[in-house]
Scaffold this active site. Structure first.
Site, short mmCIF file in Angstrom:
data_model
loop_
_atom_site.label_atom_id
_atom_site.label_comp_id
_atom_site.label_asym_id
_atom_site.label_seq_id
_atom_site.Cartn_x
_atom_site.Cartn_y
_atom_site.Cartn_z
N SER A 194 -27.38 19.43 8.79
CA SER A 194 -27.58 18.07 9.31
C SER A 194 -28.40 18.15 10.60
CB SER A 194 -26.21 17.45 9.60
OG SER A 194 -26.36 16.15 10.12
N ASN B 43 -16.60 7.06 15.20
CA ASN B 43 -15.31 7.64 15.63
C ASN B 43 -15.29 7.67 17.15
OD1 ASN B 43 -14.24 8.37 13.02
ND2 ASN B 43 -15.82 9.94 12.94
N GLU C 289 -15.94 24.82 18.14
CA GLU C 289 -15.00 24.28 17.18
C GLU C 289 -15.55 24.33 15.76
OE1 GLU C 289 -12.58 20.89 19.52
OE2 GLU C 289 -14.74 20.76 19.60
N SER D 202 -29.50 12.52 10.48
CA SER D 202 -28.77 11.52 11.24
C SER D 202 -29.75 10.40 11.60
CB SER D 202 -28.18 12.15 12.51
OG SER D 202 -27.19 13.06 12.14
N LEU D 203 -29.72 9.33 10.84
CA LEU D 203 -30.74 8.29 11.00
C LEU D 203 -30.26 7.22 12.00
CD1 LEU D 203 -32.90 6.98 8.11
CD2 LEU D 203 -32.30 5.52 10.01
N HIS D 204 -29.15 6.61 11.68
CA HIS D 204 -28.40 5.73 12.60
C HIS D 204 -29.03 4.41 13.00
CE1 HIS D 204 -25.86 9.09 12.44
NE2 HIS D 204 -26.22 9.70 13.53
N CYS E 133 -22.11 10.75 20.71
CA CYS E 133 -21.53 12.03 20.26
C CYS E 133 -20.85 12.75 21.42
CB CYS E 133 -22.64 12.91 19.67
SG CYS E 133 -22.02 14.50 19.11
N CYS F 236 -24.67 21.05 23.03
CA CYS F 236 -25.85 20.56 22.32
C CYS F 236 -26.81 19.95 23.33
CB CYS F 236 -25.44 19.48 21.31
SG CYS F 236 -26.80 18.92 20.25
N GLY G 237 -23.67 21.17 18.04
CA GLY G 237 -25.03 21.71 18.12
C GLY G 237 -26.00 21.06 17.16
N GLU G 238 -27.28 21.30 17.44
CA GLU G 238 -28.35 20.85 16.55
C GLU G 238 -28.85 22.11 15.82
OE1 GLU G 238 -29.99 18.27 15.22
OE2 GLU G 238 -31.31 19.77 14.37
N CYS H 27 -27.04 12.84 22.28
CA CYS H 27 -26.92 11.56 21.57
C CYS H 27 -25.80 10.74 22.22
CB CYS H 27 -26.63 11.79 20.09
SG CYS H 27 -27.98 12.70 19.28
N CYS I 25 -17.03 22.79 8.27
CA CYS I 25 -18.03 22.20 9.15
C CYS I 25 -18.24 23.19 10.30
CB CYS I 25 -17.45 20.86 9.63
SG CYS I 25 -18.48 20.02 10.80
N CYS J 227 -16.29 13.57 12.73
CA CYS J 227 -17.67 13.67 13.21
C CYS J 227 -17.80 13.19 14.64
CB CYS J 227 -18.59 12.76 12.41
SG CYS J 227 -18.85 13.29 10.77
N1 SAH Z 1 -26.94 17.70 15.45
C1 SAH Z 1 -26.74 17.49 14.05
C2 SAH Z 1 -25.37 17.94 13.55
C3 SAH Z 1 -24.16 17.52 14.33
S1 SAH Z 1 -23.56 15.91 14.18
C4 SAH Z 1 -27.01 16.03 13.72
O1 SAH Z 1 -27.29 15.27 14.62
O2 SAH Z 1 -27.01 15.67 12.56
C5 SAH Z 1 -22.96 15.72 12.58
C6 SAH Z 1 -22.82 14.27 12.16
O3 SAH Z 1 -21.82 13.59 12.93
C7 SAH Z 1 -24.10 13.51 12.39
O4 SAH Z 1 -24.41 12.64 11.36
C8 SAH Z 1 -23.76 12.75 13.65
O5 SAH Z 1 -24.63 11.72 13.84
C9 SAH Z 1 -22.33 12.36 13.38
N2 SAH Z 1 -21.61 11.90 14.56
C10 SAH Z 1 -21.76 12.31 15.83
N3 SAH Z 1 -20.95 11.61 16.66
C11 SAH Z 1 -20.26 10.73 15.90
C12 SAH Z 1 -19.25 9.77 16.19
N4 SAH Z 1 -18.79 9.57 17.41
N5 SAH Z 1 -18.76 9.05 15.15
C13 SAH Z 1 -19.19 9.26 13.89
N6 SAH Z 1 -20.12 10.17 13.57
C14 SAH Z 1 -20.66 10.91 14.56
#
Ligand code: SAH
Length: 352
Positions: free
Chosen positions: A196, A295, A91, A219-221, A118, A111, A164-165, A115, A104, A338
């Protein structure tokens, strides 16, 4: 099977031309035709017949096919489902801003990072994309705009935030960046590309030497180890402190910042104390923080926080003087926001 023309960066193309004793002027003509003009037909610009025949016989010029297009009804977000030659699907999302777009891009089918928040991670990793499948997403999305929204075929930013990463497929992502950057083709400025990462240190170590100037988003979180371990399992292998050290070693130009992405999940990482720890961790760095309310997607057990909680989180960060943006979800009605990309679960997305 013939190799794809779109796997070649400009110096690869020059090398092919030299090795086959063709006229070197064909390199800029071909890049201009396929990347600047983004023509669908074989090149008819000025190029010797011998070169024309050579390229036609040696390379494949096909690109990923559009399987479905979802257009958001709330905003002008467009999500493409692409079918690859081996029938895998990926996608790509066009995110609108003032009749222009960011794109994007996906870098892998599925992936490996898994996570917990995700949707893509639930697919597992099927395979890496090759450069032509990455630049192909851009070209086909551009052509779609030219036909369906004429005058709006302006894709000014590229973000590797799809499936993907990207640092786990470094070579292909790097080559795609080189193709995007080439002055002979799309000529996208290095400051317009952002990669990212979940914090894949082997890729961060290659950054300065191999893709200098490209913007980095982490992606710190969560600044708290146990929480980040739960959200991003590779944190156990590559802990946040080591990731931040690796990032600190990447030289930034004057106007450049690192973007730290932080998904806000209700009652998990949205408390004032989380914000304080995040602010303490990033204070003094050239940092932007992007707050992304979680999301949701089919089957997920996390929830998005209430609006006042999100505002409160930002207020705490403001006291650390770190520029912080709350990112509005775009395209969430078509699961294009995202973390909502999952090319296996298309039934959940069937809206047209
Ligand atoms: N693998 C990479 C790029 C893909 S994710 C990474 O981890 O950064 C791109 C962004 O979307 C990242 O910041 C990820 O953490 C965020 N993301 C993934 N799932 C999400 C969700 N359910 N809600 C909001 N953001 C999300």
């Amino acid at each position: 099977m013939k190799p794809s023309f779109y796997d070649l960066n400009y110096s690869d193309l020059e090398m092919v031309i030299n090795q086959n004793s063709l006229n070197i002027s064909a390199a800029s003509v071909l890049f201009n035709w396929h990347y600047k003009k983004k023509e669908t037909a074989q090149c008819v610009d000025k190029i010797a017949q011998r070169s024309m025949d050579f390229f036609k016989n040696t390379f494949d010029f096909s690109l990923p096919e559009i399987d479905r297009v979802h257009e958001s009804k709330n905003d002008r977000t467009v999500k493409f489902l692409f079918k690859l030659k081996d029938h895998h699907k990926i996608e790509t999302v066009l995110i609108p801003f003032h009749n222009k777009y960011s794109i994007c891009l996906s870098s892998q089918v599925g992936c490996a990072m898994n996570c917990s928040f995700c949707f893509t991670g639930k697919q597992g990793l099927k395979r890496n994309l090759i450069p032509s499948e990455i630049v192909g997403q851009f070209i086909i999305a551009w052509r779609w705009l030219a036909v369906n929204r004429p005058g709006e075929e302006r894709i000014l930013n590229i973000v590797f935030m799809g499936q993907g990463e990207p640092l786990h497929n470094f070579d292909a992502v790097k080559k795609a960046c080189e193709i995007f950057l080439s002055k002979h083709g799309t000529s996208i400025g290095v400051q317009k590309i952002t990669i990212s990462t979940a914090g894949y240190i082997p890729g961060l170590k290659r950054w300065s030497e191999e893709i200098p100037g490209v913007n980095l988003a982490l992606s710190l979180h969560s600044p708290i180890e146990e929480k980040r371990n739960e959200l991003i399992p590779i944190n156990k292998k590559y802990p946040l402190n080591d990731v931040l050290t690796a990032i600190d070693q990447i030289p930034l130009n004057k106007k450049q910042f690192i973007t730290y992405e932080y998904i806000l999940i209700k009652d998990f990482n949205d408390a004032a104390d989380d914000a304080k720890k995040l602010g303490t961790l990033l204070a003094g760095k050239k940092a932007y923080i992007n707050l992304i309310p979680f999301n949701s997607f089919p089957g997920s057990h996390y929830q998005s926080p209430d609006l006042d909680k999100i505002d409160r989180f930002k207020e705490v960060l403001d006291t650390f003087k770190i520029p912080t943006l709350i990112r509005a979800a775009k395209g969430d009605d078509v699961l294009a926001a995202c973390g909502q990309l999952n090319s296996k679960n298309q039934t959940a997305l069937s809206i047209n």
